[in-house]
Design a protein around this motif. Sequence first.
Motif, PDB file in Angstrom:
ATOM      1  N   ARG A   1      20.132 -18.786  51.207  1.00 50.13           N
ATOM      2  CA  ARG A   1      19.709 -17.477  50.702  1.00 50.13           C
ATOM      3  C   ARG A   1      20.870 -16.779  49.998  1.00 50.13           C
ATOM      4  O   ARG A   1      21.998 -16.761  50.488  1.00 50.13           O
ATOM      5  CB  ARG A   1      19.232 -16.624  51.862  1.00 50.13           C
ATOM      6  CG  ARG A   1      18.715 -15.253  51.452  1.00 50.13           C
ATOM      7  CD  ARG A   1      18.267 -14.432  52.646  1.00 50.13           C
ATOM      8  NE  ARG A   1      17.266 -15.105  53.457  1.00 50.13           N
ATOM      9  CZ  ARG A   1      15.963 -15.040  53.253  1.00 50.13           C
ATOM     10  NH1 ARG A   1      15.487 -14.340  52.249  1.00 50.13           N
ATOM     11  NH2 ARG A   1      15.121 -15.681  54.048  1.00 50.13           N
ATOM     12  N   CYS A   2      20.586 -16.192  48.833  1.00 48.79           N
ATOM     13  CA  CYS A   2      21.573 -15.440  48.065  1.00 48.79           C
ATOM     14  C   CYS A   2      21.908 -14.148  48.818  1.00 48.79           C
ATOM     15  O   CYS A   2      21.003 -13.396  49.179  1.00 48.79           O
ATOM     16  CB  CYS A   2      21.040 -15.115  46.675  1.00 48.79           C
ATOM     17  SG  CYS A   2      22.134 -14.039  45.723  1.00 48.79           S
TER      18      CYS A   2
ATOM     19  N   SER B   1      17.263 -14.255  47.173  1.00 53.26           N
ATOM     20  CA  SER B   1      16.522 -15.410  46.661  1.00 53.26           C
ATOM     21  C   SER B   1      16.871 -16.665  47.457  1.00 53.26           C
ATOM     22  O   SER B   1      18.013 -16.866  47.864  1.00 53.26           O
ATOM     23  CB  SER B   1      16.882 -15.624  45.180  1.00 53.26           C
ATOM     24  OG  SER B   1      16.323 -16.834  44.716  1.00 53.26           O
TER      25      SER B   1
ATOM     26  N   THR C   1      19.158 -21.080  45.429  1.00 47.88           N
ATOM     27  CA  THR C   1      20.542 -21.072  44.962  1.00 47.88           C
ATOM     28  C   THR C   1      20.970 -22.498  44.657  1.00 47.88           C
ATOM     29  O   THR C   1      20.424 -23.454  45.218  1.00 47.88           O
ATOM     30  CB  THR C   1      21.496 -20.448  45.997  1.00 47.88           C
ATOM     31  OG1 THR C   1      21.436 -21.205  47.202  1.00 47.88           O
ATOM     32  CG2 THR C   1      21.133 -18.998  46.275  1.00 47.88           C
TER      33      THR C   1
ATOM     34  N   ARG D   1      28.466 -21.649  45.139  1.00 46.68           N
ATOM     35  CA  ARG D   1      27.050 -21.556  44.805  1.00 46.68           C
ATOM     36  C   ARG D   1      26.818 -20.450  43.790  1.00 46.68           C
ATOM     37  O   ARG D   1      27.595 -19.513  43.689  1.00 46.68           O
ATOM     38  CB  ARG D   1      26.226 -21.268  46.058  1.00 46.68           C
ATOM     39  CG  ARG D   1      26.278 -22.388  47.081  1.00 46.68           C
ATOM     40  CD  ARG D   1      25.477 -22.007  48.330  1.00 46.68           C
ATOM     41  NE  ARG D   1      25.475 -23.066  49.297  1.00 46.68           N
ATOM     42  CZ  ARG D   1      24.557 -24.010  49.391  1.00 46.68           C
ATOM     43  NH1 ARG D   1      23.529 -24.025  48.585  1.00 46.68           N
ATOM     44  NH2 ARG D   1      24.640 -24.950  50.308  1.00 46.68           N
TER      45      ARG D   1
ATOM     46  N   CYS E   1      23.372 -18.097  42.118  1.00 43.80           N
ATOM     47  CA  CYS E   1      21.959 -17.743  42.214  1.00 43.80           C
ATOM     48  C   CYS E   1      21.408 -17.643  40.788  1.00 43.80           C
ATOM     49  O   CYS E   1      21.885 -16.816  40.006  1.00 43.80           O
ATOM     50  CB  CYS E   1      21.796 -16.414  42.933  1.00 43.80           C
ATOM     51  SG  CYS E   1      20.081 -15.843  42.965  1.00 43.80           S
TER      52      CYS E   1
ATOM     53  N   ASP F   1      18.644 -16.443  39.868  1.00 40.73           N
ATOM     54  CA  ASP F   1      17.868 -15.209  39.694  1.00 40.73           C
ATOM     55  C   ASP F   1      18.746 -14.020  39.305  1.00 40.73           C
ATOM     56  O   ASP F   1      18.435 -13.289  38.376  1.00 40.73           O
ATOM     57  CB  ASP F   1      17.081 -14.873  40.954  1.00 40.73           C
ATOM     58  CG  ASP F   1      15.990 -15.907  41.252  1.00 40.73           C
ATOM     59  OD1 ASP F   1      15.624 -16.659  40.324  1.00 40.73           O
ATOM     60  OD2 ASP F   1      15.529 -15.959  42.405  1.00 40.73           O
TER      61      ASP F   1
END
Length: 172
Positions: free
Chosen positions: A2-3, A8, A11, A29, A31, A33
């Motif tokens: 999860r970001c 979101s 990722t 990582r 994201c 979005d």
Amino acid sequence: MRCPYCGSLDTQVKDSRPTEDSAAIRRRRICPDCGGRFTTFERVQLRELTVLKRSGRRVPFDRDKLARSIEVALRKRPVEPERVERLVSGLVRRLESMGESEITSEMIGERVMESLKQLDDVAYVRFASVYRNFREAKDFETLLGELEPRLVEGGASDDVAARRPRDPGLDD
């Protein structure tokens, strides 16, 4: 994963590499979005540990909480971050390899104090004062009295070397 910025679940890993001591994998990582970038660490976990608190509550073991408390005790002390990470990793490994899935907070505190005592006397006293809930100056005197024989035996009570941090010598 999860970001942490937008929440979101989509990722992407951009880069993976082992940490210096090869005890974890560091992943960069992104994201797609929100464009947020962050780092995660993946470590081997031998078993799920539960901590039995003095109040009787049971909580999941939190490696980060352990690391934070050790870092607070070592604040402004001349100890390299790599040595702190080795100390934390060694403590966690020892706790996980005990064979118990439930450990007491007292056991954790005693092991931390034992390791800090070998690493840095000031950090040991700081941690012990909070862990043992010191109320009076004589509590400090008693604890310092425990350190004195060790310093005198080594012939370093007045020596500058006695104030330098020592390697905790954790079992691997």
